[in-house]
Write a protein that holds these residues in place. Structure first.
Motif, short mmCIF file in Angstrom:
data_model
loop_
_atom_site.label_atom_id
_atom_site.label_comp_id
_atom_site.label_asym_id
_atom_site.label_seq_id
_atom_site.Cartn_x
_atom_site.Cartn_y
_atom_site.Cartn_z
N LEU B 138 0.82 -1.20 0.00
CA LEU B 138 0.00 0.00 0.00
C LEU B 138 0.86 1.27 0.00
CD1 LEU B 138 -2.96 0.54 -0.10
CD2 LEU B 138 -3.04 0.60 2.38
N VAL B 139 1.89 1.28 0.86
CA VAL B 139 2.76 2.46 0.93
C VAL B 139 3.43 2.70 -0.41
CG1 VAL B 139 4.86 3.42 1.93
CG2 VAL B 139 3.23 2.27 3.39
N ILE B 140 3.98 1.64 -0.98
CA ILE B 140 4.73 1.81 -2.22
C ILE B 140 3.81 2.28 -3.34
CG2 ILE B 140 6.02 0.55 -4.01
CD1 ILE B 140 7.29 -1.06 -1.68
N SER B 141 2.59 1.70 -3.39
CA SER B 141 1.71 2.15 -4.47
C SER B 141 1.24 3.58 -4.25
CB SER B 141 0.53 1.20 -4.68
OG SER B 141 0.23 0.50 -3.51
N LEU B 142 1.01 3.96 -2.98
CA LEU B 142 0.60 5.34 -2.71
C LEU B 142 1.69 6.33 -3.11
CD1 LEU B 142 -1.27 5.04 0.71
CD2 LEU B 142 -2.21 5.91 -1.43
#
Lengths: 322, 288
Positions: B138-142
């Motif tokens: 989630l962090v990386i995609s955000l």
């Protein structure tokens, strides 16, 4: 005996019904409860556990748990129905017109706020008091409830106080904005007898000084005898007997339940006899009759009693070990 | 009634702190480690005369020497200077990234715990959705969507980690809402915002503060990881993550320091912060 005034009583509860939803059925937890408290009066409200004493107080304060709701009747403060406008009036008189003292001050105080600050928190907020004024008021209130060296104790946290002092602090916060009615939910039950006597003395003094009316819930008939002017007796969610004159009720209880309750008080004087318990406790909520309680009928000046049958009489006067 | 008065010494905050530290080696040790690292980061210009981004192609990939305490990297930049300035970036960002979720999450949690009902249900289902995704995915995609850089790291972390604070505070607030204490406040006629922010929050925040410490550790992990993947701090700004990724190609060639030194820095810092978290948890538990 207290004087009767033509104006409406400070607090009048009329045919109050509260129902509990259990599963998809609804049961009457309070059924046609009726009582009134005048200013300057201390009314005892007695009955065994589960009779609805505390629930009555909670209903007045709008503190019913989510599965309970008021289904009928009226709660009038100075003649105005608190239930009529969806809680707005109730909210405005909380703390200012009616306040409440809880059984266990240890869990009713904010543990992380200095007591001086918290007893005046509501008042200071409503009246927009400054820090200095709030402090002075706090010290004044603490003095009024008999705490010596109030400036010192105002800076203490609740855990640094003894049980008796906590209850005094609780009372101080209840009287902070000079309410007309103070609801007391067994305020001395958690205290030992010495402290209990002190707190009762304090309540007596406050009753005269502030002219507030007290509705005093208790199990303890000796407290009632010592302190109350009038008495209402509850059984199984109903008011079964009430008298504006305590002595008259004690001298000649009319309802068989009241008789049984009074007979259960241990006595030191008189012939030695076996202690009597109550014949049986009130049936659980789900097993109570769901009929509407007949209203209490007057049997004398300021004196009412709920109608009862011979069966009731036999039921209540039965010996507990029979 | 004056028998109970030894509380003067307890109310002075320095006394409380001293007492807390004496019985709490974890907290003491943690504060010591993090304190030293913080001090080093703050005093970075005093501890090195090199600019962390200054390249010197005449002295690349040097080992430790008097000139370069920890040696230099492939572009001739001083490793010690990069480590110090990298600490500034990473610690600052990790701490700042804790503040927003802390405030948002605690407020939401207190509201949920106090009101319950449909509001609570909706918010908690949203929270469930957020934690249903693996954290790093989630962090990386955000960050990928928001673009790399400091502000998008903070936004990305905030979107995810408010959930933990909200859940912690909600649980505590629910317990508290069921007590006489809340009834007493209602009886006192206080308004809902005052009850929530002045009375409820101060009683439940300690758990969230303890969690915030371990959350900083997690944030350092996130920031370093993102930078390692080239999604976080943009080079040439020094940061432990991009230092590691830049040092990695030389690892196989036998130059271990380029990668290991920032890694050790991450580990030591995280260890110190974890100790503080545990120590605080102990200290606050005793107080209850």
């Amino acid at each position: 005996m207290m004087e009767q005034t033509a104006t409406a009583a400070a607090l009048q509860i009329d045919g109050l019904c509260v129902s509990a939803r259990i599963g998809d059925r609804s049961y009457k937890a309070l059924d046609s409860v009726a009582l009134s408290v005048e200013r300057g009066e201390a009314r005892g409200l007695v009955g065994e556990s589960g009779s609805g004493k505390s629930l009555t107080l909670r209903a007045v304060m709008g503190l019913l748990p989510p599965n309970l709701e008021v289904t009928g009747g009226a709660i009038r403060f100075r003649g105005q129905d608190l239930l009529a406008d969806g809680g707005k009036l109730l909210h405005s008189i909380r703390g200012t017109g009616i306040s409440m003292v809880f059984q266990e001050p240890a869990v009713a105080l904010n543990p992380v706020m200095k007591v001086g600050q918290q007893i005046v928190d509501g008042v200071a907020w409503r009246r927009g008091l400054g820090r200095r004024q709030a402090k002075e008021l706090a010290a004044e209130l603490l003095t009024q409830v008999g705490i010596k060296d109030p400036e010192h104790w105002a800076n203490a946290y609740p855990h640094q106080l003894s049980g008796g002092m906590r209850q005094r602090v609780m009372i101080a916060s209840a009287i902070a904005s000079q309410p007309e009615i103070i609801l007391c939910d067994e305020p001395t039950t958690a205290l030992d007898v010495t402290i209990q006597a002190q707190i009762l003395k304090l309540f007596k003094a406050l009753k005269t000084d502030l002219g507030a009316g007290l509705l005093y819930v208790t199990h303890d008939l000796s407290v009632v005898a010592e302190f109350c002017d009038s008495l209402t007796v509850m059984y199984a969610g109903r008011t079964v007997e009430q008298s504006d004159d305590l002595a008259a009720l004690i001298a000649a209880p009319a309802h068989p339940y009241t008789r049984a309750l009074l007979a259960a008080v241990p006595r030191i004087r008189g012939p030695v006899r076996r202690l009597r318990g109550l014949a049986s406790s009130a049936p659980p909520l789900t097993e109570r009759e769901q009929t509407v309680a007949p209203p209490m009928v007057p049997i004398g000046p300021g004196r009412q009693v709920a109608p009862f049958t011979h069966e009731d009489e036999r039921f209540f006067s039965r010996d507990d070990e029979a | 009634m004056t028998a109970l008065s030894p509380f003067e010494s307890r109310t002075s905050s320095s006394g409380v702190l001293r007492k807390m530290l004496r019985n709490n080696p974890q907290l003491l040790f943690g504060l010591l480690i993090v304190g030293v690292i913080l001090l080093m980061a703050i005093c970075a210009p005093l501890l090195t005369s090199y600019d962390p981004t200054e390249q010197d192609f005449l002295s690349t990939l040097q080992g430790p020497s008097a000139d370069h305490l920890l040696g230099t990297d492939n572009l001739g930049r001083d490793l010690w200077a990069r480590l110090l300035y990298g600490a500034r970036v990473d610690l600052f960002l990790a701490s700042v990234a804790v503040v927003l979720p802390f405030i948002i999450g605690s407020t939401i949690g207190a509201l949920c715990g106090y009101f319950g009902g449909w509001f609570d249900t909706i918010v908690m289902r949203i929270a469930d959705i957020v934690v249903a995704f693996p954290f790093y995915v989630l962090v990386i995609s955000l960050v990928f969507i928001l673009g790399n850089g400091v502000s998008s790291i903070i936004v990305a972390i905030s979107i995810i980690s408010w959930v933990a604070y909200a859940r912690i505070i909600r649980a505590e607030a629910m317990v508290l809402s069921a007590t006489n204490f809340m009834d007493a406040l209602h009886v006192g006629g206080l308004g809902v915002p005052r009850i929530i922010f002045r009375h409820l929050m101060p009683n439940v925040l300690s758990q969230a503060i303890v969690y915030a410490m371990s959350d900083i550790v997690a944030n350092i992990g996130v920031i370093v990881t993102l930078s390692y993947f080239g999604l976080g701090i943009v080079p040439p700004t020094p940061d432990w993550g991009n230092m590691m990724s830049e040092g990695q190609p030389f690892f196989a060639g036998g130059i271990y320091t380029l990668m290991l030194i920032p890694a050790v820095a991450v580990i030591v810092t995280s260890y110190g912060l974890s100790l503080i978290g545990d120590g605080l948890a102990t200290a606050l538990r005793v107080k209850r």
